[in-house]
Design an enzyme around this catalytic site. Structure first.
Site, PDB file in Angstrom:
ATOM      1  N   HIS A  68       0.840  -1.202   0.000  1.00 30.28           N
ATOM      2  CA  HIS A  68       0.000   0.000   0.000  1.00 30.28           C
ATOM      3  C   HIS A  68       0.872   1.248   0.000  1.00 30.28           C
ATOM      4  O   HIS A  68       2.099   1.159   0.042  1.00 30.28           O
ATOM      5  CB  HIS A  68      -0.985  -0.009   1.168  1.00 30.28           C
ATOM      6  CG  HIS A  68      -0.358   0.026   2.534  1.00 30.28           C
ATOM      7  ND1 HIS A  68       0.338  -1.040   3.065  1.00 30.28           N
ATOM      8  CD2 HIS A  68      -0.312   1.004   3.478  1.00 30.28           C
ATOM      9  CE1 HIS A  68       0.768  -0.721   4.279  1.00 30.28           C
ATOM     10  NE2 HIS A  68       0.388   0.515   4.551  1.00 30.28           N
ATOM     11  N   HIS A  70       1.399   3.826   2.133  1.00 30.98           N
ATOM     12  CA  HIS A  70       2.029   4.454   3.295  1.00 30.98           C
ATOM     13  C   HIS A  70       3.553   4.423   3.145  1.00 30.98           C
ATOM     14  O   HIS A  70       4.121   3.431   2.659  1.00 30.98           O
ATOM     15  CB  HIS A  70       1.610   3.750   4.582  1.00 30.98           C
ATOM     16  CG  HIS A  70       0.289   4.235   5.109  1.00 30.98           C
ATOM     17  ND1 HIS A  70      -0.469   3.524   6.007  1.00 30.98           N
ATOM     18  CD2 HIS A  70      -0.411   5.374   4.858  1.00 30.98           C
ATOM     19  CE1 HIS A  70      -1.585   4.202   6.282  1.00 30.98           C
ATOM     20  NE2 HIS A  70      -1.557   5.319   5.605  1.00 30.98           N
ATOM     21  N   ASP A  72       5.997   4.077   5.153  1.00 30.14           N
ATOM     22  CA  ASP A  72       6.778   3.031   5.818  1.00 30.14           C
ATOM     23  C   ASP A  72       6.700   1.703   5.061  1.00 30.14           C
ATOM     24  O   ASP A  72       7.323   0.721   5.458  1.00 30.14           O
ATOM     25  CB  ASP A  72       6.364   2.858   7.285  1.00 30.14           C
ATOM     26  CG  ASP A  72       4.912   2.453   7.454  1.00 30.14           C
ATOM     27  OD1 ASP A  72       4.099   2.798   6.582  1.00 30.14           O
ATOM     28  OD2 ASP A  72       4.588   1.808   8.470  1.00 30.14           O
ATOM     29  N   HIS A  73       5.975   1.714   3.923  1.00 36.49           N
ATOM     30  CA  HIS A  73       5.896   0.522   3.072  1.00 36.49           C
ATOM     31  C   HIS A  73       6.376   0.771   1.640  1.00 36.49           C
ATOM     32  O   HIS A  73       6.675  -0.181   0.932  1.00 36.49           O
ATOM     33  CB  HIS A  73       4.464  -0.019   3.054  1.00 36.49           C
ATOM     34  CG  HIS A  73       4.038  -0.587   4.363  1.00 36.49           C
ATOM     35  ND1 HIS A  73       4.034  -1.935   4.641  1.00 36.49           N
ATOM     36  CD2 HIS A  73       3.631   0.029   5.511  1.00 36.49           C
ATOM     37  CE1 HIS A  73       3.633  -2.130   5.885  1.00 36.49           C
ATOM     38  NE2 HIS A  73       3.374  -0.955   6.430  1.00 36.49           N
ATOM     39  N   HIS A 158      -7.629  -1.259   5.630  1.00 31.71           N
ATOM     40  CA  HIS A 158      -6.528  -0.386   6.070  1.00 31.71           C
ATOM     41  C   HIS A 158      -6.579   0.989   5.411  1.00 31.71           C
ATOM     42  O   HIS A 158      -6.944   1.961   6.049  1.00 31.71           O
ATOM     43  CB  HIS A 158      -5.180  -1.056   5.839  1.00 31.71           C
ATOM     44  CG  HIS A 158      -4.031  -0.285   6.429  1.00 31.71           C
ATOM     45  ND1 HIS A 158      -3.910  -0.065   7.780  1.00 31.71           N
ATOM     46  CD2 HIS A 158      -2.978   0.328   5.844  1.00 31.71           C
ATOM     47  CE1 HIS A 158      -2.816   0.649   8.002  1.00 31.71           C
ATOM     48  NE2 HIS A 158      -2.237   0.900   6.846  1.00 31.71           N
ATOM     49  N   ASP A 179      -0.186  -4.111   5.812  1.00 32.90           N
ATOM     50  CA  ASP A 179      -1.064  -3.679   6.903  1.00 32.90           C
ATOM     51  C   ASP A 179      -2.499  -3.987   6.507  1.00 32.90           C
ATOM     52  O   ASP A 179      -2.889  -3.801   5.354  1.00 32.90           O
ATOM     53  CB  ASP A 179      -0.915  -2.175   7.151  1.00 32.90           C
ATOM     54  CG  ASP A 179       0.461  -1.813   7.716  1.00 32.90           C
ATOM     55  OD1 ASP A 179       1.172  -2.732   8.156  1.00 32.90           O
ATOM     56  OD2 ASP A 179       0.814  -0.621   7.701  1.00 32.90           O
ATOM     57  N   GLU A 204       1.545  -8.554   9.752  1.00 37.04           N
ATOM     58  CA  GLU A 204       1.887  -7.433  10.623  1.00 37.04           C
ATOM     59  C   GLU A 204       1.383  -7.729  12.034  1.00 37.04           C
ATOM     60  O   GLU A 204       0.439  -8.506  12.227  1.00 37.04           O
ATOM     61  CB  GLU A 204       1.256  -6.143  10.099  1.00 37.04           C
ATOM     62  CG  GLU A 204      -0.270  -6.116  10.131  1.00 37.04           C
ATOM     63  CD  GLU A 204      -0.830  -4.841  10.747  1.00 37.04           C
ATOM     64  OE1 GLU A 204      -0.262  -4.372  11.762  1.00 37.04           O
ATOM     65  OE2 GLU A 204      -1.829  -4.325  10.226  1.00 37.04           O
ATOM     66  N   HIS A 414       6.548  -6.098  11.634  1.00 39.25           N
ATOM     67  CA  HIS A 414       5.876  -4.809  11.811  1.00 39.25           C
ATOM     68  C   HIS A 414       5.234  -4.720  13.195  1.00 39.25           C
ATOM     69  O   HIS A 414       4.047  -4.421  13.347  1.00 39.25           O
ATOM     70  CB  HIS A 414       4.827  -4.620  10.703  1.00 39.25           C
ATOM     71  CG  HIS A 414       4.426  -3.193  10.477  1.00 39.25           C
ATOM     72  ND1 HIS A 414       3.540  -2.526  11.289  1.00 39.25           N
ATOM     73  CD2 HIS A 414       4.774  -2.306   9.533  1.00 39.25           C
ATOM     74  CE1 HIS A 414       3.350  -1.296  10.858  1.00 39.25           C
ATOM     75  NE2 HIS A 414       4.097  -1.134   9.773  1.00 39.25           N
TER      76      HIS A 414
END
Length: 600
Positions: A68, A70, A72-73, A158, A179, A204, A414
């Site tokens: 996705h 975000h 942090d991904h 999410h 996530d 996660e 995660h």
């Protein structure tokens, strides 16, 4: 036995910088390529030196999968492709491909503006070039990466476009969740996946020890805290990421403001609200059923009470509510507003989701009352509230997904180490399967059973069920032993009947027989012993189809033959012969006849 190897380059016993290398069936796959929001140096990116071994990443990796948008991904993706060097396929959903470059560019502007020009940071051109290499996939679409590697995306909830991926190479398979949220909310549905029984589920575990309370109670508490603060003339800051929880809380606050006819201004970061609205319209099929149904008549994201925020409003007197990006208070407008408002105890900051260690959000949630900004220490007097509106699965949701997908092994990523230890024990006790929680850089090797698919001829299959006394239609949950000839044609394996094999290979039929001669101590004529054997086979051995032939021999089934002859006055010779088709029956008869007490 074959094996699957997994090594996290990020998100191993940590939240942030998700990047996991999986090797299965000789293929190397990178799952996510995120950055760590808690660091401002090289630690913000995964350590790509760990895997390149002096070779280009393109030679090592077969593909990259992004779950996705975000950061942090996906935040390190342009750095990996354009600076480190990777030209292979990158897979993500259509919403992720559309939204990720916008968030990457916003973050790049904030970072470069805050820290100056970076030679090791990606540029706008890097982001554009990187996204051209990405391949968009649809939910439930089987994507053939190459002749052996196949991936399939499932809905993860999410945020808009988030997906879980089922990855298969031959008989080996894994599921990577990214996530996900197992609970539907005001604008997205719940995550769902087939009972695909992967060898490994990589999930996660952000909220590994949390079981959330009633969502309705949590929403009521949130609205009460906001209302109490603004009624006393205070300002409420809600740090959010541009898409996701922002829309969830905006819908909640918009409905509440409308119901009470409140006049206190509510603002959202200028520009991003319009972008978010555009993408929710574009990808309406990714939202929940309620929004899909009402979207034609009323757009839930066209807010009446929530207006665009301007920096000039920051010092306006009186109450207001501001949704400002980014979440976690690690940079950007939300951090600027926090600096300005945090010194007044009339004001409030509500953190609606998880904050990574090292961010200002994480510090204030842990009770820090003095924050250093650019060499100046600021006292935090404003009220700090944490309310979990995070769109991650809680412990109950993680267990639910394990039950839904039925994996053979589970790996936790995660999440924080202490919370992982608790959940790992729970998974082992509840499901009786192995659970792993590797740290960054730690390799886990998981042994799997190699399954080799074999096509069986319809003729042989029908015969096997008829021979076992059943119907032609097989029982789905009952295993049946099938005897046939295994034929390899190129790389395909087929199980055929003997007749089919001989015909296909144009070979003459050959018969294999087993023969045993033994002596029994019986002082009777041969004909009399033959009659006693026939009687014993019918009554004691319960054999069917026992025939006494004209030449004095005994035949049973299609191939078993027994001949009795006189050796001397006190001994009788027995010859027992059978073909390989009656191997089991021949062995039983051999044991039965050698025990002469069964005959006399």
């Amino acid at each position: 036995m074959t094996e699957i190897k997994v090594v996290p380059l990020g998100a191993g016993q940590d939240v942030g910088r998700s990047c996991i290398i999986v090797t299965l069936g000789g293929k190397n796959i990178m799952l996510d390529c995120g950055m760590h929001m808690g660091y401002n140096d090289n630690r913000r990116f995964p350590d790509f030196d760990y895997i390149d071994d002096g070779k280009p990443l393109t030679d090592f990796l077969d593909c990259v999968i992004i779950s996705h948008f975000h950061l942090d991904h996906c935040g390190a993706l342009p750095y990996m492709t354009e600076i480190v060097g990777y030209d292979g396929p990158i897979y993500m959903t259509h919403p992720t491909k559309a939204i990720a470059p916008i968030l990457l560019e916003d973050f790049r502007k904030i970072t470069v503006g805050k820290e100056g020009d970076h030679s090791n940071f990606f540029t706008s051109e890097n982001i554009k070039t990187c996204m051209k290499k990405s391949i968009a996939v649809n939910l439930h679409q089987r994507v053939q990466v190459d002749d052996e590697l196949e991936i399939k995306a499932y809905y993860a909830g999410h945020v808009l476009g988030a997906a879980m991926f089922h990855i298969r190479v031959g008989s080996q398979s894994i599921v990577y969740t990214g996530d996900y949220n197992m609970t539907p909310d005001r604008h997205l549905g719940a995550a769902w996946i087939d009972k695909c029984r992967p060898d490994l589920l990589i999930t996660e575990s952000t909220y590994a020890t949390t079981i959330r309370d009633s969502k309705r109670c949590r929403e009521r508490d949130f609205l009460k805290k906001v209302l109490d603060c603004v009624e006393k003339g205070g300002k409420v800051l809600i740090p959010v990421f541009a898409l996701g929880r922002a829309q969830e809380l905006c819908i909640l606050l918009e409905t509440f403001w409308d119901r009470l006819n409140l006049k206190v201004p509510v603002y959202f970061t200028q520009g991003l609200a319009e972008k978010a609205n555009h993408y929710y319209k574009l990808f309406i099929s990714w939202t929940n059923q309620k929004i899909k149904k009402t979207f034609v008549h009323r757009n839930m994201f066209d807010f009446k009470h929530i207006k665009a925020f301007d920096k000039a409003y920051m010092d306006n007197p009186g109450a207001m509510v501001v949704f400002a990006t980014p979440g976690m208070l690690h940079a950007g407008l939300s951090l600027q507003i926090f600096k300005r408002w945090c010194t007044s105890d009339k004001n409030m900051v509500i953190m609606p989701g998880y904050c990574v260690q090292g961010t200002v959000g994480h510090k204030i949630l842990n009770g820090v009352k003095k924050i250093d900004f650019d060499g100046h220490t600021v006292d935090v007097r404003m009220k700090v509230q944490y309310m979990s509106f995070s769109a991650h699965a809680d412990a109950k949701g993680i267990i639910q997904l394990i039950r839904q997908s039925a994996p053979k092994n589970v790996m936790l990523v995660h999440g924080e180490e202490g919370k992982m230890v608790f959940l790992k024990k729970k998974i082992r006790n509840e499901f009786g399967i192995e659970c792993y929680m590797p740290a960054n850089g730690e390799t886990v090797t998981i042994e799997t059973t190699c399954k080799i698919p074999v096509d069986i001829s319809l003729k042989l299959l029908k015969r096997s069920f008829t021979d076992h006394g059943g119907s032609v239609e097989p029982a789905p949950k009952r295993s049946t032993l099938v005897n046939g000839v295994l034929v390899m044609d190129d790389s395909d394996l087929r199980l055929l009947s003997t007749e089919e094999t001989l015909a296909e290979l144009e070979l003459p039929s050959q018969t294999i027989r087993f023969t045993s001669n033994f002596v029994l101590s019986i002082a009777l004529p041969a004909q009399q012993v033959t009659e006693k054997i026939v009687s014993a086979l019918k009554t004691r051995a319960k054999c069917k189809g026992v025939l006494l032939n004209q030449d004095g021999s005994i035949s049973i089934s299609e191939s078993v033959l027994i001949q009795v002859s006189k050796v001397d006055e006190t001994n009788i010779g027995v010859l027992l012969s059978w073909s390989y088709q009656d191997e089991d029956l021949g062995g039983q008869l051999h044991k039965f006849l050698k025990n002469q007490s069964n005959i006399i």
